[in-house]
Design an enzyme around this catalytic site. Sequence first.
Site, PDB file in Angstrom:
ATOM      1  N   GLY A   1     -33.399 -42.019   6.681  1.00 17.47           N
ATOM      2  CA  GLY A   1     -33.456 -43.177   5.394  1.00 17.47           C
ATOM      3  C   GLY A   1     -34.697 -42.638   4.507  1.00 17.47           C
ATOM      4  O   GLY A   1     -35.589 -42.653   5.123  1.00 17.47           O
TER       5      GLY A   1
ATOM      6  N   PRO B   1     -25.106 -36.679  11.397  1.00 17.21           N
ATOM      7  CA  PRO B   1     -23.750 -36.436  11.373  1.00 17.21           C
ATOM      8  C   PRO B   1     -22.807 -36.993  10.298  1.00 17.21           C
ATOM      9  O   PRO B   1     -23.311 -38.121   9.909  1.00 17.21           O
ATOM     10  CB  PRO B   1     -23.234 -37.141  12.809  1.00 17.21           C
TER      11      PRO B   1
ATOM     12  N   CYS C   1     -22.241 -46.517  11.926  1.00 17.12           N
ATOM     13  CA  CYS C   1     -21.650 -46.334  10.767  1.00 17.12           C
ATOM     14  C   CYS C   1     -21.285 -48.038  10.454  1.00 17.12           C
ATOM     15  O   CYS C   1     -20.798 -48.807  11.021  1.00 17.12           O
ATOM     16  CB  CYS C   1     -19.974 -45.679  11.576  1.00 17.12           C
TER      17      CYS C   1
ATOM     18  N   GLN D   1     -21.066 -36.042  18.238  1.00 19.74           N
ATOM     19  CA  GLN D   1     -21.198 -37.602  18.103  1.00 19.74           C
ATOM     20  C   GLN D   1     -19.990 -38.064  18.082  1.00 19.74           C
ATOM     21  O   GLN D   1     -18.975 -37.619  17.585  1.00 19.74           O
ATOM     22  CB  GLN D   1     -21.947 -38.163  16.819  1.00 19.74           C
TER      23      GLN D   1
ATOM     24  N   HIS E   1     -31.658 -45.608  11.801  1.00 18.27           N
ATOM     25  CA  HIS E   1     -31.591 -45.663  10.530  1.00 18.27           C
ATOM     26  C   HIS E   1     -31.908 -46.995   9.962  1.00 18.27           C
ATOM     27  O   HIS E   1     -31.476 -48.103  10.557  1.00 18.27           O
ATOM     28  CB  HIS E   1     -29.956 -45.569  10.179  1.00 18.27           C
TER      29      HIS E   1
END
Length: 446
Positions: free
Chosen positions: A209, A23, A108, A79, A175
Amino acid sequence: MPKLRGEAFWRETLRSAHYVVAPMVDQSELAWRLLSRRHGAQLCYTPMLHAQVFLRDANYRRENLYGEACPEDRPLIVQFCANDPEVFVQAALLAQDYCDAIDLNLGCPQMIAKRGHYGAFLQEEWDLLQRMILLANEKLSVPITCKIRVFPEIDRTVKYAQMLEKAGCQLLTVHGRTKEQKGPLAGVASWEHIQAVRKAVSIPVFANGNIQCLSDVEECIRKTGVHGVMSAEGNLHNPALFEGRNPLVWEMAEEYLEIVQKHPCPLSYVRAHLFKLWHHTLQVYQQLREELAKVKTLEGIVDVNRELKLRCQEEIANQKEGEKPKEGLPFFHWICQPYVRPGPKERCRKNGASGTEKGARGKRALEEEEDGNSELLSKNKQKKKLRNPNKSFDPSLKPKYAKCDQCGNPKPDQAILRDDLKLRCSIRPYETLHGIHRSTGTQKAK
């Protein structure tokens, strides 16, 4: 039909997806998802949507999800960012018929997420997250998934993941960076954290990542044991990443622009995608970079893209035998390839300063130190400078206003008492009134 969970959900609904497009705000729109699916992506996410706005604004729903049914854009996960269980679930109920799962953004790390109190800035509020996921798991007809960032400590990250699983999360994307690792300080994502989470939970896990090419995907799956790998930056610079190819940039750009003709999106999205695709070439042809930044229409963007293609083809025609790529690139600049974000020290060296002099100073200090040097300005400020060459970002030139003792807002020395111009103090709305400040000629001269 009962709601599928965990492994069954990943295997049947998501078709055992291994290659996933992340996303991305203003970047994983329908046109880009379709391009990515043509070139190996097996699952895509929508850009992060604000649950509160999605719930109250019909236009926002239409522009971001309802606008166009596209059967080839499946499987798809929507999302949301949210910090209220009821708001999150009500928004998800409006979206569930258009997707295969609902994802809660807990990853985020940006300042806007901190101000809005969502994303990675909820990772300490386990009670709230449990309530959000429990309610979504109970009310929705599609599974609930989460995307998280890690804590510095592996054991705490594992407990966090287990808490989300227990609350009802059916798939977890990890992540491998902390919320502090972003921008020039991003560093390397920890696959060790991801591997520990994968071993500790029974639901499917995606890794995010350090993915720049297909071999990275394969190595990540081998080392961590995850079900799939998600790519963001790597996908933006090379949408054929999951095919294991490095195509000519203009091939991907032209194909994307053709899709945009059929599935329109805001011009800013298109421009941003071309800046990513042509990143290395635009370092060579700075004038075309400026044109791409200023162009106002899709046709204008197509023209700039065509000119970039012609410049590259001329360069290829004049290429000498045995010539190698410049600037340490693995391929010539007209080929889709990864972009490695420079760290603080590399950025300082590029700007002609030593890491000891400027490395410890913040990004804003570097941007504001020399207003005339565009290399020290952010991209956004450089664009403003292009539109208005006389614009100054020197903080010492900004007007100074006294602040209200109650709310901190500027307190003007002239209050305009007309009712249509009154602003109420945010702290004591019924007791303090602020007038709009109007600069006089005398004040401007000062």
